[in-house]
Design an enzyme around this catalytic site. Structure first.
Site, mmCIF file in Angstrom:
data_model
loop_
_atom_site.group_PDB
_atom_site.id
_atom_site.type_symbol
_atom_site.label_atom_id
_atom_site.label_comp_id
_atom_site.label_asym_id
_atom_site.label_seq_id
_atom_site.Cartn_x
_atom_site.Cartn_y
_atom_site.Cartn_z
ATOM 1 C CG ASP A 10 -1.667 1.224 1.434
ATOM 2 O OD1 ASP A 10 -2.287 1.662 0.451
ATOM 3 O OD2 ASP A 10 -1.671 1.781 2.550
ATOM 4 C CG ASP A 12 -2.028 7.341 0.224
ATOM 5 O OD1 ASP A 12 -1.087 8.022 -0.209
ATOM 6 O OD2 ASP A 12 -3.088 7.161 -0.409
ATOM 7 N N GLY A 48 -7.349 4.003 4.307
ATOM 8 C CA GLY A 48 -7.314 2.981 3.263
ATOM 9 C C GLY A 48 -8.551 2.901 2.398
ATOM 10 N NE ARG A 51 -10.665 11.300 -4.744
ATOM 11 C CZ ARG A 51 -10.170 11.729 -5.903
ATOM 12 N NH1 ARG A 51 -10.867 12.571 -6.651
ATOM 13 N NH2 ARG A 51 -8.987 11.321 -6.333
ATOM 14 C CB SER A 116 -4.504 7.085 -3.755
ATOM 15 O OG SER A 116 -4.439 8.430 -4.183
ATOM 16 C CG ASN A 118 -4.559 12.286 -5.914
ATOM 17 O OD1 ASN A 118 -4.567 13.069 -6.860
ATOM 18 N ND2 ASN A 118 -5.557 12.201 -5.055
ATOM 19 C CG ASP A 170 -1.793 2.706 6.417
ATOM 20 O OD1 ASP A 170 -2.045 2.271 5.272
ATOM 21 O OD2 ASP A 170 -2.214 3.791 6.834
HETATM 22 C C1 BG6 Z 1 -6.020 5.493 0.149
HETATM 23 C C2 BG6 Z 1 -6.015 6.401 1.353
HETATM 24 O O1 BG6 Z 1 -4.718 5.086 -0.139
HETATM 25 O O2 BG6 Z 1 -6.553 6.178 -0.981
HETATM 26 C C3 BG6 Z 1 -7.400 6.963 1.609
HETATM 27 O O3 BG6 Z 1 -5.582 5.672 2.484
HETATM 28 C C4 BG6 Z 1 -7.943 7.642 0.352
HETATM 29 O O4 BG6 Z 1 -7.340 7.901 2.673
HETATM 30 C C5 BG6 Z 1 -7.888 6.653 -0.820
HETATM 31 O O5 BG6 Z 1 -9.300 8.047 0.551
HETATM 32 C C6 BG6 Z 1 -8.356 7.278 -2.133
HETATM 33 O O6 BG6 Z 1 -7.469 8.284 -2.487
HETATM 34 P P1 BG6 Z 1 -7.718 9.413 -3.574
HETATM 35 O O7 BG6 Z 1 -6.384 10.117 -3.635
HETATM 36 O O8 BG6 Z 1 -8.077 8.761 -4.855
HETATM 37 O O9 BG6 Z 1 -8.816 10.294 -3.070
HETATM 38 MG MG MG Z 2 -2.717 3.162 3.569
#
Ligand code: BG6
Ligand code: MG
Length: 216
Positions: A10, A12, A48, A51, A116, A118, A170
């Site tokens: 993972d 984040d 984890g 969104r 994510s 991002n 995590d």
């Molecule tokens: C996960 C994070 O990796 O990604 C979450 O732990 C987050 O907190 C999720 O909501 C989605 O991320 P993003 O950047 O697409 O909004």
């Molecule tokens: Mg994480």
């Protein structure tokens, strides 16, 4: 389990502390909307989680139009992007780059399995994108963690059977995803956070390959 052939990380909260930035961005949105949100709730319900599912938890029991939901997701993402704008290679967890190099030298595969959208921007800012053999992110699968899909997809990217993979997470939702995928699960954080982790370390700081492989 047979000797591990791939390690799926993972992002984040494991390889870097962007989970803090996700929390701060949600907190700002929640404050603006007058919705209570605590760090404890964040750890138990948002860590984890994707969104939309995160926003659904925050606004639970309240009625909002789809347009407003879209606007809130965008606003949170704008706050998050502002927070990650200044990220640099210094924000890789201590020893993280060395661990990824060690995995490669040992002939094992590594991949990212992040919810994510991002993910790639963060990996680029950290300058670790080239250290992975595969990247599965928020654009890869429909069903988010705790569904096993992202880890199974990441295993496929590195041509490894789930039984030969170790997943590192995590978030409890992520550990659920790893276990449901049939993999060995390493939890990162306080022991109480995880229900099904095979092993838990308090932090990824200075974790070596031997620490991950011991008992796996
Ligand atoms: C996960 C994070 O990796 O990604 C979450 O732990 C987050 O907190 C999720 O909501 C989605 O991320 P993003 O950047 O697409 O909004
Ligand atoms: Mg994480």
């Amino acid at each position: 389990m047979p000797k591990a052939k791939a390690i799926l990380f993972d992002l984040d909260g494991v390889l870097t502390d962007t989970s803090e930035y996700h929390y701060r961005a949600w907190k700002q949105l929640a404050d603006e909307e007058g919705i209570p949100l605590t760090r404890e709730e964040n750890d138990a319900h948002l860590r984890g989680v994707g969104r939309r599912d995160s926003l659904m938890y925050i606004i639970r029991g309240r009625q909002y139009s789809e347009d407003k939901i879209q606007e809130m997701m965008k606003r949170k993402n704008d706050y998050y992007n502002k927070l990650i704008e200044q990220m640099s290679p210094k924000e890789v967890v201590a020893g993280g780059r060395e661990l990824l190099q060690e995995i490669r030298q040992a002939g094992l595969k590594s991949a990212v399995a992040s919810a994510s959208k991002n993910c790639r921007i963060v990996l680029e800012r950290l300058q670790i994108i080239d250290l992975f053999d595969g990247i599965a992110d928020g654009n890869s699968v429909v069903n988010g963690k705790p569904a096993p899909d992202i880890f199974v997809f990441a295993a496929g990217l590195v041509q490894t059977s789930v039984i030969d993979c170790i997943g590192v997470e995590d978030a409890d939702a992520g550990i659920e995803a790893i276990k449901t995928a049939g993999m060995y699960a390493l939890g990162v954080g306080p022991k109480e956070r995880f229900k099904r982790a095979d092993k838990v370390v308090p932090t990824m700081e200075n974790i070596r390959l031997k620490d991950i492989l011991a008992d796996a």
